[in-house]
Enzyme design. Sequence first.
Site, PDB file in Angstrom:
ATOM      1  N   CYS A  81       0.849  -1.189   0.000  1.00  0.00           N
ATOM      2  CA  CYS A  81       0.000   0.000   0.000  1.00  0.00           C
ATOM      3  C   CYS A  81       0.889   1.245   0.000  1.00  0.00           C
ATOM      4  CB  CYS A  81      -0.905   0.006   1.225  1.00  0.00           C
ATOM      5  SG  CYS A  81      -2.077   1.368   1.240  1.00  0.00           S
ATOM      6  N   GLU A 119      -5.060  -8.313  -2.358  1.00  0.00           N
ATOM      7  CA  GLU A 119      -4.992  -8.478  -0.903  1.00  0.00           C
ATOM      8  C   GLU A 119      -4.069  -7.417  -0.328  1.00  0.00           C
ATOM      9  OE1 GLU A 119      -2.662 -10.607   2.544  1.00  0.00           O
ATOM     10  OE2 GLU A 119      -1.994  -9.793   0.631  1.00  0.00           O
ATOM     11  N   ARG A 170      -4.833 -12.897  11.265  1.00  0.00           N
ATOM     12  CA  ARG A 170      -4.184 -12.261  10.122  1.00  0.00           C
ATOM     13  C   ARG A 170      -5.269 -11.549   9.306  1.00  0.00           C
ATOM     14  NH1 ARG A 170       0.762 -12.706   8.564  1.00  0.00           N
ATOM     15  NH2 ARG A 170       1.438 -12.001   6.521  1.00  0.00           N
ATOM     16  N   ARG A 172      -6.841  -9.312   6.816  1.00  0.00           N
ATOM     17  CA  ARG A 172      -6.421  -8.692   5.561  1.00  0.00           C
ATOM     18  C   ARG A 172      -7.630  -8.275   4.757  1.00  0.00           C
ATOM     19  NH1 ARG A 172      -2.425  -8.700   8.044  1.00  0.00           N
ATOM     20  NH2 ARG A 172      -0.290  -9.209   7.386  1.00  0.00           N
TER      21      ARG A 172
END
Length: 478
Positions: A81, A119, A170, A172
């Site tokens: 990102c 993702e 996790r 995401r």
Amino acid sequence: MTIGDQPAFRFADLFAGVGGFHAALSGFGGECAYAVEIDPKAAQVYKQNWGYDPLGDVTLDANDEVMAVASHDILAAGFPCQPFSKSGAQRGMDETRGTLYWNILKIIEAHHPKVIILENVRNLVGPRHRHEWEVIIETLRAEGYYVSERPAILSPHLLPEELGGRPQVRERVFITASWIPPELRDDPQLAFEPEPVGSAGRPIEGWDSTEWDIADHLDDSTVIPSCALTDDEVRWISAWDDFVKMLRPRMAGRHLPGHPIWAAAWDDFRFRGRPINWSASARSTPVFSESDLPSIDPTLPEWKQSHLRRNHDFFLRHHSVIIPWAREVGLFTTAFPPSRRKLEWQAQHQSSLWDTVMQLRPSGIRAKAPNYLPALVAITQTSIYGPRRRRLSPHETATLQGLPPTFSFAGQTASAIYKQMGNGVNVAAVWYALRAHVRRDEWLLKHTDEGQRIIKAVLDAPASPDTVLVGHKPVCPS
């Protein structure tokens, strides 16, 4: 699965790592048309497991002058990102120039894959990256894709084991999109906002994540010497374990404080104008009252003022036992570096630190209930499983990412594997996201031959990738 003599579909695997996306997409019967990974160590693992050498740089393969990415039906990318420019209300492709998302868009513009699955970290949908999120959705729509503007947030610990879930947090963000054939651009169904393919951090299909048993996913045969705790680490944990056991009876059935316990804040107290004597040879324990509460600098950030205030109040209530304990363990000596003078207790009613899952973080020793593990990270914070008094092994972290026991890391150091797993995508999360996406957009995908093959391959596959990956054999195991 193949359909006739053809693979079910062809896919591109961008920022491929060791191949988490590849594991899921090939498990559905797909064939890799293109993969790229800039880290040579991760690329080596990818090659020896999947037979495709992805070493390269997507910025050199997909730009204004070059398109070296082969045609494909599904594009997958766990992309970094990066902040976009802010060019007023335009929000077009030019706004993303200079970022890796721009290179993804160049590939989409050239090939228009039938399905896109992206993702990213959860922060992508946080306030800091709101602009980036809006640009991503708008540019995909501008390229003719059906995509939800609401995020899908998935985590392996929220997936039941029968869907390939694992006891690892996790969370995401997944962005999934289907290409809209030109003849369907005016279809009334496209006027409705599509549902995201996953819940916003809620368990899937009623799964109770407290039912996980981490021990079921550990394998003592894979343990290596570097998993062992050092003498200093045992000393730090044991000292704070004594603290937990000492404070428990004083908490009247309540949890230990959820705020970080900063021992340094205790040193703000003064007894008769002098600092506390933390030496083990000190003969008396000072007694404090509310009038002794230290003042707090009002120019500090509010979060820090709040933590200091809570630590001061906590110490005031329990200083009669804290001071002797701190002296006995040598808390304020060189045996305890500053980062080990902090405890972040998130373990609820656990009675011992050795019954928890721990991470030795720069912010302190973080302890969590042993239902599931915190997220794997790409730096040296590998979880310690208290009941076994050791760190997770590299192969255990691979299991938590959904990779099969036969997955080959030949030639890799333990630190390299920990990094690769910390940077990787969870296989079951990809598997679930793609199945949910195909179910949602089946009406749209069936209008192309490629879409029909994707539908058949994905919906005919087992509910869990484990069923397929159990047959994994590395192409070049060493």
